[in-house]
Design a protein around this motif. Structure first.
Motif, PDB file in Angstrom:
ATOM      1  N   ILE A 188       0.726  -1.116  -0.096  1.00  0.00           N
ATOM      2  CA  ILE A 188      -0.078  -0.033  -0.093  1.00  0.00           C
ATOM      3  C   ILE A 188       0.938   1.159   0.109  1.00  0.00           C
ATOM      4  CG2 ILE A 188      -1.462   1.334   1.509  1.00  0.00           C
ATOM      5  CD1 ILE A 188      -3.208  -1.160   2.087  1.00  0.00           C
ATOM      6  N   LEU A 243      -9.207   2.884   3.801  1.00  0.00           N
ATOM      7  CA  LEU A 243      -9.032   1.558   3.541  1.00  0.00           C
ATOM      8  C   LEU A 243     -10.326   0.634   3.707  1.00  0.00           C
ATOM      9  CD1 LEU A 243      -5.459   0.651   5.297  1.00  0.00           C
ATOM     10  CD2 LEU A 243      -6.037   1.648   3.009  1.00  0.00           C
ATOM     11  N   ILE A 252      -8.165   2.595  -2.430  1.00  0.00           N
ATOM     12  CA  ILE A 252      -7.692   3.143  -1.414  1.00  0.00           C
ATOM     13  C   ILE A 252      -8.105   4.574  -1.827  1.00  0.00           C
ATOM     14  CG2 ILE A 252      -5.969   4.124  -0.139  1.00  0.00           C
ATOM     15  CD1 ILE A 252      -4.401   1.595  -1.012  1.00  0.00           C
ATOM     16  N   VAL A 283      -8.249  -2.850  -1.832  1.00  0.00           N
ATOM     17  CA  VAL A 283      -7.748  -3.272  -0.531  1.00  0.00           C
ATOM     18  C   VAL A 283      -8.047  -4.770  -0.401  1.00  0.00           C
ATOM     19  CG1 VAL A 283      -7.897  -3.124   1.787  1.00  0.00           C
ATOM     20  CG2 VAL A 283      -7.742  -1.204   0.328  1.00  0.00           C
ATOM     21  N   ASP A 342      -4.362  -7.122   3.890  1.00  0.00           N
ATOM     22  CA  ASP A 342      -4.015  -5.886   3.993  1.00  0.00           C
ATOM     23  C   ASP A 342      -4.781  -5.256   5.354  1.00  0.00           C
ATOM     24  OD1 ASP A 342      -2.552  -5.478   1.590  1.00  0.00           O
ATOM     25  OD2 ASP A 342      -4.366  -5.122   0.424  1.00  0.00           O
TER      26      ASP A 342
END
Length: 304
Positions: free
Chosen positions: A11, A32, A38, A53, A57
């Protein structure tokens, strides 16, 4: 600590590729959402990044913000957020776990919102004079929409009232930080400058916190964020009857929004509020109006 240290490497690469390095000081939120893009919110724009996402994550981010000890942060998570070093906050949503009709945890986390904390020292300079009469602070309510900068302004006013300023001597300020948003306490340390005469009690209801502060710390000023809920007026009246002054915030966009809230209207009817500051809806921390209560005509008049 850099906020990106809490995010997975993949990310961070995506955020760095967005080429906002020259605008990082304007970054306000990183959102998120599981299986969604994102989203970065800057002061003047929103960026939807080309990255979806994943569940891994979310889980990795949770491990980082809880320092691999989710149990330690269960209390904060049950309130819907976790406070990070530096005063940043991570809002958390997902499946609520209830016990006796109270949220005790959040499982299957579906989304996180990193809110970037900032201090703007001096943002209250232009209005400070209007909040004092003959060297004494008047009971003041800051009104603004979510994200308008109410808490940022409140922090600066607390700092200046606590330290003392051109219009009044320094006062003992007691903060009831129910959601740990004003002081952003992290492991017992304030993450923002709230002045040398300020005491903070956090993560407990306003009613209990106000009584505890008055009994134990003898504050001359009580500061509370986002009033307007049930029992708020009762707690504030208790504080004011104890001789303390008040600095408060509330959601709204105009003086009319205050009058239709029964809890806030009660404070007006009891003549507890002396000043009402309205923050501009479109510009953060920009003061739109300041109203002064006319004790005799029972109405508010602009004083700027």
């Amino acid at each position: 600590m850099n906020i990106q240290n809490y995010l997975p490497n993949e990310i961070n690469i995506v955020i760095n590729n967005a080429k906002i390095q020259n605008e990082m000081d304007m970054l306000e939120e990183i959102r998120l959402r599981n299986n969604k893009n994102i989203i970065l919110k800057l002061a003047n724009k929103e960026l939807v990044l080309d990255y979806i996402v994943k569940t891994k994550d979310i889980l990795e981010t949770l491990e980082r913000i809880t320092e691999n000890s989710i149990y330690t942060y269960e209390k904060q998570m049950s309130n819907g957020f976790i406070t990070l070093h530096g005063g940043h906050r991570v809002g958390i949503v997902g499946n609520g776990v209830l016990t006796d009709e109270k949220i005790v945890n959040i499982s299957y986390i579906s989304g996180m919102n990193f809110r970037i904390a900032r201090e703007i020292k001096g943002c209250g300079d232009t209005i400070l004079e209007n909040l004092y009469e003959y060297g004494e602070l008047k009971n003041t309510l800051i009104v603004g929409a979510p994200g308008s900068g109410k808490t940022t302004l409140l922090r600066d006013l607390i700092r200046q009232v606590s330290n003392g300023n051109s219009y009044g001597k320094g006062k003992n300020v007691g903060i009831v930080d129910e959601r740990n948003e004003i002081a952003a306490m992290y492991k017992g340390i304030e993450q923002v400058d709230l002045g040398l005469r300020t005491d903070v009690i956090s993560n407990i209801p306003k009613v209990l916190g106000i009584k505890m502060l008055i009994r134990s710390m003898s504050p001359q000023v009580i500061a509370v964020d986002e009033i307007g809920g049930e029992n708020d007026a009762k707690a504030i009246k208790y504080a004011m009857c104890s001789g303390a002054k008040g600095l408060f915030t509330a959601h709204g966009s105009s003086i009319n929004d205050i009058t239709i809230n029964p809890e806030l209207r009660e404070l007006m009817e009891y003549k507890i509020l002396d000043r009402i500051i309205i923050i501009d809806e479109k510009q953060r921390e920009k003061i739109n109006d300041i109203y002064k209560l006319d004790k005799f005509k029972k109405e508010y008049k602009k004083c700027i």
